[in-house]
Design a protein around this motif. Structure first.
Motif, mmCIF file in Angstrom:
data_model
loop_
_atom_site.group_PDB
_atom_site.id
_atom_site.type_symbol
_atom_site.label_atom_id
_atom_site.label_comp_id
_atom_site.label_asym_id
_atom_site.label_seq_id
_atom_site.Cartn_x
_atom_site.Cartn_y
_atom_site.Cartn_z
ATOM 1 N N LEU A 203 0.837 -1.201 0.000
ATOM 2 C CA LEU A 203 0.000 0.000 0.000
ATOM 3 C C LEU A 203 0.873 1.252 0.000
ATOM 4 C CD1 LEU A 203 -2.823 1.350 0.241
ATOM 5 C CD2 LEU A 203 -2.472 1.353 2.695
ATOM 6 N N TYR A 204 1.961 1.228 0.784
ATOM 7 C CA TYR A 204 2.709 2.474 0.955
ATOM 8 C C TYR A 204 4.073 2.474 0.267
ATOM 9 C CZ TYR A 204 4.584 -0.344 4.829
ATOM 10 O OH TYR A 204 5.127 -1.360 5.575
ATOM 11 N N ILE A 205 4.454 1.371 -0.344
ATOM 12 C CA ILE A 205 5.826 1.318 -0.863
ATOM 13 C C ILE A 205 6.042 2.321 -1.998
ATOM 14 C CG2 ILE A 205 5.396 -0.608 -2.470
ATOM 15 C CD1 ILE A 205 8.224 -1.620 -1.652
ATOM 16 N N LEU A 206 5.032 2.523 -2.830
ATOM 17 C CA LEU A 206 5.222 3.428 -3.968
ATOM 18 C C LEU A 206 5.251 4.905 -3.546
ATOM 19 C CD1 LEU A 206 5.554 3.891 -6.951
ATOM 20 C CD2 LEU A 206 3.117 3.591 -7.235
ATOM 21 N N PRO A 207 4.267 5.382 -2.766
ATOM 22 C CA PRO A 207 4.386 6.770 -2.280
ATOM 23 C C PRO A 207 5.654 6.984 -1.455
ATOM 24 C CG PRO A 207 2.184 5.935 -1.884
ATOM 25 C CD PRO A 207 2.995 4.786 -2.368
ATOM 26 N N LEU A 208 6.046 5.951 -0.704
ATOM 27 C CA LEU A 208 7.284 6.055 0.073
ATOM 28 C C LEU A 208 8.472 6.239 -0.862
ATOM 29 C CD1 LEU A 208 8.639 5.818 2.876
ATOM 30 C CD2 LEU A 208 8.859 3.389 2.455
ATOM 31 N N PHE A 209 8.457 5.488 -1.947
ATOM 32 C CA PHE A 209 9.537 5.591 -2.933
ATOM 33 C C PHE A 209 9.600 7.014 -3.505
ATOM 34 C CE2 PHE A 209 11.190 5.223 -7.261
ATOM 35 C CZ PHE A 209 12.368 4.551 -7.019
ATOM 36 N N ASP B 258 -4.769 9.810 -11.729
ATOM 37 C CA ASP B 258 -4.092 9.055 -12.797
ATOM 38 C C ASP B 258 -2.611 9.418 -12.856
ATOM 39 O OD1 ASP B 258 -4.166 11.587 -13.756
ATOM 40 O OD2 ASP B 258 -4.939 11.060 -15.746
ATOM 41 N N TRP B 259 -2.036 9.760 -11.715
ATOM 42 C CA TRP B 259 -0.649 10.222 -11.670
ATOM 43 C C TRP B 259 0.312 9.154 -12.173
ATOM 44 C CZ3 TRP B 259 3.158 11.075 -7.162
ATOM 45 C CH2 TRP B 259 4.044 12.112 -7.483
ATOM 46 N N ASN B 260 1.370 9.587 -12.863
ATOM 47 C CA ASN B 260 2.364 8.631 -13.338
ATOM 48 C C ASN B 260 3.719 8.840 -12.685
ATOM 49 O OD1 ASN B 260 3.106 10.969 -14.499
ATOM 50 N ND2 ASN B 260 2.942 10.287 -16.613
ATOM 51 N N GLY B 261 3.754 9.524 -11.531
ATOM 52 C CA GLY B 261 5.010 9.674 -10.803
ATOM 53 C C GLY B 261 5.642 11.045 -10.996
ATOM 54 N N PHE B 262 5.341 11.693 -12.110
ATOM 55 C CA PHE B 262 5.793 13.078 -12.298
ATOM 56 C C PHE B 262 4.710 13.774 -13.109
ATOM 57 C CE2 PHE B 262 7.906 9.967 -14.933
ATOM 58 C CZ PHE B 262 7.490 10.321 -16.196
ATOM 59 N N GLY B 263 4.811 15.069 -13.249
ATOM 60 C CA GLY B 263 3.797 15.804 -14.001
ATOM 61 C C GLY B 263 2.561 16.075 -13.162
ATOM 62 N N LEU C 275 1.017 -5.456 -8.510
ATOM 63 C CA LEU C 275 1.141 -4.077 -8.039
ATOM 64 C C LEU C 275 2.562 -3.572 -8.266
ATOM 65 C CD1 LEU C 275 -0.255 -2.657 -4.740
ATOM 66 C CD2 LEU C 275 2.048 -2.111 -5.416
ATOM 67 N N HIS C 276 3.527 -4.406 -7.925
ATOM 68 C CA HIS C 276 4.926 -4.014 -8.085
ATOM 69 C C HIS C 276 5.232 -3.719 -9.554
ATOM 70 C CE1 HIS C 276 9.333 -4.252 -7.388
ATOM 71 N NE2 HIS C 276 8.985 -3.840 -6.193
ATOM 72 N N PHE C 277 4.664 -4.544 -10.424
ATOM 73 C CA PHE C 277 4.859 -4.355 -11.866
ATOM 74 C C PHE C 277 4.229 -3.038 -12.320
ATOM 75 C CE2 PHE C 277 2.831 -4.853 -16.044
ATOM 76 C CZ PHE C 277 3.960 -4.970 -16.832
ATOM 77 N N GLN C 278 2.982 -2.814 -11.931
ATOM 78 C CA GLN C 278 2.305 -1.571 -12.324
ATOM 79 C C GLN C 278 3.022 -0.345 -11.764
ATOM 80 O OE1 GLN C 278 0.125 -0.916 -14.430
ATOM 81 N NE2 GLN C 278 -0.916 -2.851 -14.859
ATOM 82 N N ALA C 279 3.554 -0.484 -10.553
ATOM 83 C CA ALA C 279 4.152 0.665 -9.889
ATOM 84 C C ALA C 279 5.532 0.986 -10.441
ATOM 85 C CB ALA C 279 4.227 0.412 -8.383
ATOM 86 N N PHE C 280 6.396 -0.037 -10.531
ATOM 87 C CA PHE C 280 7.801 0.256 -10.809
ATOM 88 C C PHE C 280 8.209 -0.017 -12.246
ATOM 89 C CE2 PHE C 280 7.524 -0.291 -6.226
ATOM 90 C CZ PHE C 280 8.091 0.901 -5.822
ATOM 91 N N ARG C 281 7.398 -0.731 -13.020
ATOM 92 C CA ARG C 281 7.698 -0.887 -14.441
ATOM 93 C C ARG C 281 6.878 0.111 -15.245
ATOM 94 N NH1 ARG C 281 9.953 -6.134 -14.737
ATOM 95 N NH2 ARG C 281 11.671 -5.824 -13.291
ATOM 96 N N ASN C 282 5.572 0.159 -14.941
ATOM 97 C CA ASN C 282 4.686 1.027 -15.725
ATOM 98 C C ASN C 282 4.541 2.424 -15.149
ATOM 99 O OD1 ASN C 282 4.269 -1.090 -17.367
ATOM 100 N ND2 ASN C 282 2.082 -1.301 -17.009
ATOM 101 N N ASN D 253 2.495 3.441 -13.094
ATOM 102 C CA ASN D 253 1.084 3.788 -12.948
ATOM 103 C C ASN D 253 0.777 3.992 -11.472
ATOM 104 O OD1 ASN D 253 -0.093 3.936 -15.430
ATOM 105 N ND2 ASN D 253 -0.348 1.704 -15.605
ATOM 106 N N VAL D 254 1.125 5.167 -10.963
ATOM 107 C CA VAL D 254 1.016 5.382 -9.524
ATOM 108 C C VAL D 254 -0.425 5.218 -9.047
ATOM 109 C CG1 VAL D 254 1.438 6.999 -7.653
ATOM 110 C CG2 VAL D 254 2.983 6.930 -9.591
ATOM 111 N N GLY D 255 -1.338 5.877 -9.755
ATOM 112 C CA GLY D 255 -2.734 5.822 -9.328
ATOM 113 C C GLY D 255 -3.294 4.418 -9.376
ATOM 114 N N TYR D 256 -3.004 3.737 -10.478
ATOM 115 C CA TYR D 256 -3.530 2.382 -10.675
ATOM 116 C C TYR D 256 -2.988 1.435 -9.605
ATOM 117 C CZ TYR D 256 -5.497 -1.245 -13.715
ATOM 118 O OH TYR D 256 -6.253 -2.243 -14.241
ATOM 119 N N ALA D 257 -1.659 1.511 -9.371
ATOM 120 C CA ALA D 257 -1.051 0.653 -8.358
ATOM 121 C C ALA D 257 -1.603 0.971 -6.964
ATOM 122 C CB ALA D 257 0.470 0.824 -8.363
ATOM 123 N N SER D 258 -1.795 2.258 -6.708
ATOM 124 C CA SER D 258 -2.348 2.632 -5.408
ATOM 125 C C SER D 258 -3.742 2.051 -5.217
ATOM 126 C CB SER D 258 -2.420 4.155 -5.283
ATOM 127 O OG SER D 258 -1.127 4.690 -5.299
#
Lengths: 280, 291
Positions: free
Chosen positions: A124-130, B40-45, B250-257, B259-264
């Protein structure tokens, strides 16, 4: 001789079942060890058995090829750093909850907060934490990961140390207070020396958790030069996937420090690991 | 009055350092995540609020549905196989005097090994060229002919097996602790009544360890949701999503794609599930339901 033959047979049946269960654990680990001391050519001929020829140089080769001197140091820094941050601070918090008259309400609230924290899935929090860590320039650094590990292990350490400290006799603290000791002195001079066993137990368990940790290590550290052993072993096993002797030797090397500690402090580990999770 | 106040403040001085760290690492990002799942955040922008769109997309996402199903199978598997073996092991162990500590040591041993090490052991054993197959081939058993990890039909359970192999000794220890608290006179009474081993287990041991048993069900249901290491290391979710689970997706969506919003949104659903499960168990306990 014995009236009921079933009584005589049962212990044997018990040992048979226990032995089968034990072998299912011992054999796979033994095979890993055997492979770590085989010459590479023997793997194909004798993949599961005891080596015909023993070759300890695999350890040397793996140590050099995976640059284990540095990798061990990285993991050691992470373990030591986490212990230095997490254990004293958790001890302070546990002392506050156990000894200081902080009120039932505060204890319950903090306890509940830490419990909720424990049950939140890391995903849940690993990505915002990152993202937060990137913003603070804490990712890809020891200090960033040490802070994370300290937080992850804090609830466990606080609960475990507190459960020990509440058993300390209150008169001791009152007597010292009459003598004019302040709260911090009570902590340092009385609580800590009297509860060193639980500090040892929680340090061992937290140290083990950090040494073996994978998810946060693979996510937050991406420079090979500062990667800890768990993620190095992961990439090493991929790079040398055709040389099982090397991979096995490096896996044994990763396990060895914790195995030695486990043999020395078996009771602490088992009590710590099981009661720690039961507190929640 | 003033005195009480300062006492309270002192408590906070001692508590605050670790709570501060804990808040920044776990609480704050969790709250952020619960907010980001509506964007729909993608980590920046720019961050754009899109309401429940991530969730509606998730429910149409084939891979997400597969992952949910796999987490369900995973949970059922862990609720049955390791628990059954651990109950058997613990029950027999309590009746054994010789070598009891040796057995306990062995059963618990894999639990202290790193996931990477356990995975390497079993990746090798599942390998058709030099693993278990070389042994079972001679016996005429071809079960291990292809690595169980690389076949669609077996990959998920093979990963689950490796994880369970390292985990069940933990259950043995917590069951055994509970079993030792059972009153010996109950066993003696059962003995006089002529109870069989199974009857002793069914009517004496099991009712006495029920709180611990319920506890083990709770932690398995909670820990099965974020299961990650073994899947990521052994199969990466493959082949063809056959061992995909939520945490890995989730890890794939978050750190490969990115897709911050989607992974969240996936994380939020996992959190809601855990929250509901703990809530149910907490409620049952509060109602003093007989465990």
């Amino acid at each position: 001789m014995i009236a009921n033959p079933r009584l005589r047979k049962l212990p044997i049946a018990n040992h048979v079942i226990l032995t089968i269960l034990a072998l299912s654990i011992v054999l796979p680990i033994a095979i890993l060890f055997f492979n770590s001391i085989k010459p590479r050519a023997e793997i194909g001929l004798n993949p599961l058995g005891f080596p015909n020829e023993i070759r300890f140089e695999n350890y040397y080769d793996a140590f050099v090829k995976a640059n284990y001197a540095d990798v061990f140091l990285n993991s050691f820094i992470l373990v030591a750093g986490t212990l230095l941050v997490c254990i004293p601070l958790s001890g302070l918090a546990a002392f506050s909850l156990a000894i200081l008259k902080s009120g039932k309400k505060l204890t319950a609230t903090v306890g509940l907060y830490l419990l909720v924290g424990l049950s939140i899935p890391a995903q849940l929090y690993i990505l915002p934490l990152f993202i937060l860590w990137k913003f603070l320039h804490l990712n890809n650094s020891f200090i960033g990961l040490i802070i994370i590990y300290s937080a992850l292990n804090a609830p466990f350490a606080v609960f475990l140390i507190r459960s020990y400290m509440v058993q300390l006799p209150a008169e001791l603290f009152e007597a010292a207070r009459v003598e004019g000791a302040n709260n911090f002195q009570l902590f340092l001079k009385i609580a800590v020396p009297l509860s060193w066993p639980v500090f040892l137990t929680s340090s061992l368990v937290v140290g083990l958790a950090v040494w073996n940790e994978f998810l946060f290590a693979v996510t937050f550290i991406y420079d090979d030069s500062i990667k800890p052993i768990s993620t190095i072993l992961f990439s090493f096993s991929d790079r040398y996937k055709n040389d099982y002797t090397l991979v096995s030797a490096s896996a044994v090397m990763m396990a060895l420090p914790m195995v030695i500690l486990f043999i020395l402090f078996q009771r602490n580990f088992i009590v710590g690991l099981t009661s720690g999770s039961m507190k929640s | 009055m003033k005195n009480i106040y300062s006492e309270k403040l002192v408590s906070w001085y001692f508590l605050s350092p670790i709570l501060f760290i804990h808040f920044f690492v776990i609480a704050l990002p969790s709250i952020l995540s619960l907010a980001l799942c509506f964007t729909d955040w993608n980590g920046f922008g720019k961050i754009q609020f899109i309401g429940f769109q991530n969730f509606t997309e998730l429910f149409d996402d084939r891979v997400f549905k597969i992952a949910v199903w796999h987490n369900f199978i995973w949970t059922i598997f862990f609720l049955t196989v390791p628990i059954a073996i651990a109950l058997l092991g613990a029950f027999i162990l309590t009746g054994v005097k010789r070598f009891q500590l040796v057995y306990r040591f062995i059963f618990f041993f894999p639990y202290i090994l790193a996931s990477v090490v356990n995975c390497l052991i079993w990746k090798y054993l599942f390998h058709p060229k030099h693993g278990l197959h070389t042994f079972f081939e001679d016996l005429g058993i071809n079960f291990f002919q292809n690595s169980l990890l690389t076949q669609k039909e077996t990959s998920l359970l093979a990963v689950g097996f490796v994880d369970a192999w390292h985990f069940w000794g933990f259950l043995v220890v917590i069951y055994i602790t509970a079993m030792y608290q059972v009153d010996d006179t109950l066993y003696e009474a059962a003995e006089i009544e002529g109870a069989s081993k199974w009857q002793k287990f069914r009517y004496v041991t099991f009712p006495s360890i029920r709180p611990m048993f319920v506890f083990s069900i709770l932690i398995i249901m909670i820990w099965s949701v974020p299961a990650f290491d073994y899947v990521y290391i052994l199969t990466g979710g493959g082949p063809a999503y056959s061992s995909e689970v939520l945490a890995n997706y989730l890890h794939f969506q978050a750190f490969r794609n990115m897709n911050v919003g989607y992974a969240s949104a996936i994380g939020a659903l996992m959190f809601i599930y855990v929250f509901i499960i703990t809530g149910i168990f907490g409620l049952l306990r509060r109602l003093e339901w007989e465990f």
